[in-house]
Scaffold this active site. Structure first.
Site, short mmCIF file in Angstrom:
data_model
loop_
_atom_site.label_atom_id
_atom_site.label_comp_id
_atom_site.label_asym_id
_atom_site.label_seq_id
_atom_site.Cartn_x
_atom_site.Cartn_y
_atom_site.Cartn_z
N LYS A 52 0.84 -1.21 0.00
CA LYS A 52 0.00 0.00 0.00
C LYS A 52 0.87 1.26 0.00
CE LYS A 52 -3.78 -2.47 2.26
NZ LYS A 52 -4.49 -2.81 3.49
N GLN A 96 -4.44 -1.77 9.80
CA GLN A 96 -4.39 -3.09 9.17
C GLN A 96 -4.97 -4.16 10.11
OE1 GLN A 96 -3.51 -3.52 6.01
NE2 GLN A 96 -3.75 -5.73 6.03
N ASP A 119 -10.72 2.80 4.42
CA ASP A 119 -11.02 1.37 4.28
C ASP A 119 -12.54 1.14 4.19
OD1 ASP A 119 -9.08 -0.60 4.05
OD2 ASP A 119 -8.54 -0.50 6.18
N1 GUN Z 1 -6.70 -7.03 6.26
C1 GUN Z 1 -7.03 -7.73 5.15
N2 GUN Z 1 -7.55 -6.89 4.22
C2 GUN Z 1 -7.55 -5.67 4.77
C3 GUN Z 1 -7.97 -4.39 4.30
O1 GUN Z 1 -8.45 -4.21 3.19
N3 GUN Z 1 -7.80 -3.37 5.17
C4 GUN Z 1 -7.29 -3.54 6.41
N4 GUN Z 1 -7.20 -2.47 7.19
N5 GUN Z 1 -6.90 -4.70 6.87
C5 GUN Z 1 -7.03 -5.75 6.05
#
Ligand code: GUN
Length: 291
Positions: A52, A96, A119
């Protein structure tokens, strides 16, 4: 059979976003700034967050990577969130998941300022999405809808089965596909572990979205000729022939299912890259999003 190429489509989206960032810079405006909070040292989470941060660099965003040790208390994570909520430099941020077991995930997600919730996991964002209001839509469902849109996959009036009812993929996917929008207007069945006659349900579907996290679960006998199949699964499976020692497997047995399909996403290179592009798109949106 058309492969829905998430890699190429996400590249196109990143390029579009980079153009927008260029325009912001040219007019002397601030570029979007994404922060990513990771608690602990889970290998897969580290990989996702690094990806990311790299995406941010590629499109010209600022990024801040905040790493907290595994043993960080819930209160300290909440303090970090408060600081991000109050920091005018940060346009959007993600925490995350999964979080270490001693931290209440819902409490943390609720503490995120919905205006910075790129998110789309905050109940305010989910609620707005359900009502069809403008908001941050979580990355994987947005990525899938965008892929359907850009490939003009017919959805209106189609029977769709979504397998898996997770909060971040299956359930929002089922809602978006049923919206009176294009893509959308599907008749949706949300299938899960208690569903009966899954093979029959899938076989009668025009669109199947597999989001259950079981490698190669969807087989050719479950898919009718001319269907569209979206594979959200991405599971590491031991593979001695690979240098890394593992292969990435989707929820769909691609080789036998693909020849029957009108459209299908591959793994890797389908939904995964679209999910990453969606976060960049949400972060761009965050610069002028006020709830
Ligand atoms: N863990 C797995 N996929 C995601 C996501 O899209 N965002 C976040 N914050 N954690 C994740």
């Amino acid at each position: 059979m058309t492969i829905l190429d998430g890699k190429a489509t996400s590249k196109a989206i990143r390029e579009e976003i980079a153009v927008e960032v260029g325009k912001l810079k040219a007019s002397g405006k601030k570029v979007p700034h994404l922060a990513a909070v990771i608690v602990g040292s889970d290998g897969a989470s580290q990989t996702y967050v690094n990806a990311k941060v790299k995406d941010c660099r590629d499109v010209g965003f600022e990024s801040t990577h905040i790493e907290l040790p595994e043993e960080t208390s819930e209160e300290d994570v909440l303090k970090q969130i408060e600081a991000l909520n109050n920091d005018p430099e940060i346009d959007g941020y993600i925490v995350q998941l999964p979080l270490p077991k001693h931290i209440d995930e819902q409490r943390v997600l609720l503490a995120i300022d919905p205006a910075k919730d790129v998110d789309g996991f905050h109940p305010a964002s989910v609620g707005k999405m359900v009502l069809g209001l403008d908001t941050f839509i979580s990355a994987t469902p947005w990525g899938i809808m965008e892929l359907l849109k850009r490939y003009n996959v017919p959805t209106s009036g189609k029977n769709c089965v979504v397998i898996g009812r997770s909060n971040i993929v299956g359930r929002p996917m089922s809602i978006l596909l049923s919206m009176p929008t294009e893509p959308g207007n599907c008749t949706v069945t949300l299938a899960h572990s208690r569903t009966k006659n899954l093979v029959e349900l899938c076989y009668n579907a025009d669109i199947v979205v597999a989001a259950l996290g079981r490698p190669e679960f969807v087989t050719a006998n479950m898919i009718k000729e001319g269907a569209t199949v979206i594979d959200v699964g991405i599971t590491r499976v031991k593979d001695e022939t690979k240098k890394s020692g593992f292969a990435l497997k989707g929820d769909v047995k691609f080789d036998e299912v693909a020849p029957k399909c009108a459209f299908i996403t591959p793994v890797p290179g389908g939904v995964g890259p679209m999910t990453r592009a969606a976060l960049m798109r949400n972060t761009l949106k965050a610069i002028d999003f006020k709830d």
